[in-house]
Design a protein around this motif. Structure first.
Motif, PDB file in Angstrom:
ATOM      1  N   ASP A  29       0.815  -1.282   0.198  1.00  0.00           N
ATOM      2  CA  ASP A  29       0.156  -0.039  -0.232  1.00  0.00           C
ATOM      3  C   ASP A  29       0.894   1.351   0.034  1.00  0.00           C
ATOM      4  N   ILE A  30       1.868   1.331   0.975  1.00  0.00           N
ATOM      5  CA  ILE A  30       2.658   2.277   0.864  1.00  0.00           C
ATOM      6  C   ILE A  30       3.415   2.736  -0.201  1.00  0.00           C
ATOM      7  N   LEU A  31       3.950   1.727  -0.834  1.00  0.00           N
ATOM      8  CA  LEU A  31       4.655   1.842  -2.080  1.00  0.00           C
ATOM      9  C   LEU A  31       3.925   2.437  -3.169  1.00  0.00           C
ATOM     10  N   TYR A  32       2.767   2.064  -3.049  1.00  0.00           N
ATOM     11  CA  TYR A  32       1.634   2.511  -4.174  1.00  0.00           C
ATOM     12  C   TYR A  32       1.361   3.843  -4.063  1.00  0.00           C
ATOM     13  N   TYR A  33       0.985   4.289  -2.666  1.00  0.00           N
ATOM     14  CA  TYR A  33       0.911   5.594  -2.369  1.00  0.00           C
ATOM     15  C   TYR A  33       1.808   6.605  -2.740  1.00  0.00           C
ATOM     16  N   ARG A  34       3.379   6.155  -2.606  1.00  0.00           N
ATOM     17  CA  ARG A  34       4.383   6.699  -2.922  1.00  0.00           C
ATOM     18  C   ARG A  34       4.632   7.036  -4.311  1.00  0.00           C
ATOM     19  N   SER A  35       4.164   5.974  -5.007  1.00  0.00           N
ATOM     20  CA  SER A  35       4.381   6.018  -6.450  1.00  0.00           C
ATOM     21  C   SER A  35       3.635   6.921  -7.324  1.00  0.00           C
ATOM     22  N   LEU A  36       2.489   7.301  -6.659  1.00  0.00           N
ATOM     23  CA  LEU A  36       1.777   8.508  -7.120  1.00  0.00           C
ATOM     24  C   LEU A  36       2.215   9.751  -7.104  1.00  0.00           C
ATOM     25  N   LEU A  37       3.105  10.018  -6.141  1.00  0.00           N
ATOM     26  CA  LEU A  37       3.706  11.601  -5.773  1.00  0.00           C
ATOM     27  C   LEU A  37       4.906  11.631  -6.428  1.00  0.00           C
ATOM     28  N   VAL A  38       4.649  12.538  -7.746  1.00  0.00           N
ATOM     29  CA  VAL A  38       5.638  12.776  -8.581  1.00  0.00           C
ATOM     30  C   VAL A  38       6.538  14.146  -7.902  1.00  0.00           C
ATOM     31  N   MET A  39       7.758  13.957  -7.934  1.00  0.00           N
ATOM     32  CA  MET A  39       8.702  15.148  -7.326  1.00  0.00           C
ATOM     33  C   MET A  39       9.175  15.680  -8.330  1.00  0.00           C
ATOM     34  N   GLY A  40       8.593  17.207  -8.727  1.00  0.00           N
ATOM     35  CA  GLY A  40       9.525  17.760  -9.586  1.00  0.00           C
ATOM     36  C   GLY A  40      10.529  18.800  -8.812  1.00  0.00           C
ATOM     37  N   GLU A  41      11.702  18.355  -9.269  1.00  0.00           N
ATOM     38  CA  GLU A  41      13.071  18.716  -8.480  1.00  0.00           C
ATOM     39  C   GLU A  41      13.895  19.657  -8.969  1.00  0.00           C
ATOM     40  N   THR A  42      14.090  20.542  -8.255  1.00  0.00           N
ATOM     41  CA  THR A  42      14.993  21.804  -8.574  1.00  0.00           C
ATOM     42  C   THR A  42      16.271  22.081  -7.639  1.00  0.00           C
ATOM     43  N   ARG A  43      17.231  22.548  -8.122  1.00  0.00           N
ATOM     44  CA  ARG A  43      18.283  22.675  -7.099  1.00  0.00           C
ATOM     45  C   ARG A  43      18.189  23.984  -6.449  1.00  0.00           C
ATOM     46  N   ALA A  44      18.466  24.233  -5.224  1.00  0.00           N
ATOM     47  CA  ALA A  44      18.234  25.424  -4.452  1.00  0.00           C
ATOM     48  C   ALA A  44      19.417  25.492  -3.366  1.00  0.00           C
ATOM     49  N   ASP A  45      19.891  26.913  -3.184  1.00  0.00           N
ATOM     50  CA  ASP A  45      20.752  26.942  -2.065  1.00  0.00           C
ATOM     51  C   ASP A  45      20.023  27.008  -0.788  1.00  0.00           C
ATOM     52  N   VAL A  46      20.355  26.538   0.530  1.00  0.00           N
ATOM     53  CA  VAL A  46      19.873  26.091   1.498  1.00  0.00           C
ATOM     54  C   VAL A  46      19.326  27.426   2.309  1.00  0.00           C
ATOM     55  N   SER A  47      20.010  28.515   2.175  1.00  0.00           N
ATOM     56  CA  SER A  47      19.728  29.954   2.609  1.00  0.00           C
ATOM     57  C   SER A  47      18.362  30.270   1.849  1.00  0.00           C
ATOM     58  N   VAL A  48      17.420  30.580   2.590  1.00  0.00           N
ATOM     59  CA  VAL A  48      15.957  30.730   1.989  1.00  0.00           C
ATOM     60  C   VAL A  48      16.106  32.380   1.597  1.00  0.00           C
ATOM     61  N   ARG A  49      17.048  33.259   1.928  1.00  0.00           N
ATOM     62  CA  ARG A  49      17.196  34.459   1.603  1.00  0.00           C
ATOM     63  C   ARG A  49      17.473  34.593  -0.032  1.00  0.00           C
TER      64      ARG A  49
END
Length: 412
Positions: free
Chosen positions: A93-113
């Protein structure tokens, strides 16, 4: 038996003979799950209701991967990212749930400023307590696979993010606005939210998104999970140290997702220990399973839990919550056995839930320690003597001559 992937054995087995000794083939199981959702995710432009969910990676720190997790489904999708509510779910069940969540990934600096519009949208998503309709544009069709994790819930399909936008206003509690807008230290913010009753994984999401603390930074999801559980645990420990001790030996037990949890509470001043074994045939098991452990007394653990890692903080927090509710303190040992049925890691949330459910299932109360240990022995597969030889708490008690003759023989 073998490690998780042994190329020679896997080639002979092909998932049909289960030569590794596991009840199901972890490779084929992930393939079946991915195959079942592939048609739904075979596109670059996705619109759906994020549970809400985000992920922050740790590789390349301080330049990290970050992105929203959005399924191709509209409506109430909160069940796709509610780890502490998955107590009746299976690994599949858990693998199925997570397989539905698509991550659109981008690179970012950890500083939120240094953040831009997209990061601002991701932070708004993180603050919501309800699913949020979202639009994701990807550079290419997502790679459909599920990557299990011993810390966070499994991470599903992903692709580089071109654009992300919330298409409705997120539901943000006033108290969240207050904590995020105020200049509170991260520990203060975490404890206020926890004591107000916010879901633990909601707090983790806020910390990951760089919304808590004075010096605001993105925090990798894996680090956030341990940081939040450790922070809450430290505060609960300080509280229960002022409570009286329990008055008998107590044993509890529960089996969850292929993990066995036995909890021993002793009528002494606070100390906590996690003893863990990956049994023969389990994911990280060996022909000769070894007991690993970490320990703390009333002063807390020194440094990081080096052997049991994130499992330590998850198990400790569940027991501390139990004792806080009872307004009591105790000396604690949690025994964790990982069986071959745990064929894919799903995150430390299952340890939180497993230990919590164990504490709702008492085996018995005992007047002397050896009776309690005999009860524990019957619940576990690995020899109890192996655990006792590794245990700091029981070894320390033996040195103080507070154990009976039977236990003294076991430890010699």
């Amino acid at each position: 038996m073998t490690e998780l992937f042994n190329s020679k054995l896997c080639a002979i087995c092909k998932g049909r003979k289960l030569l590794c000794g596991r009840p199901t083939c972890p490779i084929l199981e992930r393939f079946r799950v991915a195959q079942s959702v592939e048609k739904k995710l075979n596109k670059r432009h996705l619109f759906g209701s994020s549970p809400p969910s985000i992920f922050v990676g740790e590789h390349g720190y301080p330049k990290v991967r970050i992105g929203p997790l959005v399924p191709p489904i509209e409506g109430n999708t909160s069940h796709l990212d509610s780890p502490l509510k998955w107590e009746n779910k299976t690994i599949k069940d858990i693998l199925y749930y997570r397989s539905l969540l698509v991550m659109g990934e981008t690179r970012a600096d950890v500083s939120v400023r240094k953040s831009g519009r997209v990061l601002g949208e991701i932070q708004e998503l993180a603050m919501s307590i309800r699913p949020v309709d979202s639009e994701v544009i990807l550079k290419r069709k997502p790679v459909v696979k599920v990557v299990p994790s011993e810390f966070a819930p499994p991470l599903g399909p992903r692709a580089e993010l071109l654009d992300f936008e919330l298409t409705e206003n997120p539901k943000i509690p006033r108290r969240t606005d207050y904590v995020v807008g105020d200049e509170l230290k991260a520990e203060q913010a975490i404890m206020r939210l926890y004591n107000w009753g916010f879901d633990e994984y909601y707090i983790i999401r806020l910390l990951s998104a760089g919304l808590l603390g004075i010096d605001r930074k993105l925090v990798p999801t894996r680090w956030s999970i341990t940081a939040v559980q450790d922070t809450i645990g430290k505060n609960l420990r300080r509280e229960i140290l002022g409570y009286p001790e329990i008055n008998s030996y107590e044993v509890y037990f529960h089996e969850f997702l292929g993990n066995r949890y036995a909890v021993l509470l002793m009528p002494q001043s606070y100390a906590f220990e996690l003893l863990e074994v990956w049994l023969k045939g389990s994911l990280f098991g060996s022909a000769e399973p070894q007991v690993i452990h970490d320990y703390e007394d009333f002063r807390g653990i020194k440094g990081y839990a080096k052997e049991t890692t994130g499992a330590y903080y998850a198990a400790r927090l569940s027991v501390l919550e139990h004792l806080r509710k009872r307004r009591r303190q105790a000396r604690i040992i949690v025994f964790r056995e990982v069986t071959p049925a745990y064929y894919a890691p799903v995150g430390v949330w299952q340890i939180r839930v497993g230990v919590k459910k164990a504490l709702e299932n008492p085996v018995g109360r005992f007047e002397i320690l050896n009776e309690a240990l005999e009860a524990v022995r019957k619940l576990l597969e690995h020899p109890l003597e192996r655990y006792l030889q590794r245990s700091y708490i029981l070894g320390h008690l033996a040195k103080q001559k507070t154990l009976d003759q039977w236990l003294g023989k076991v430890l010699t």
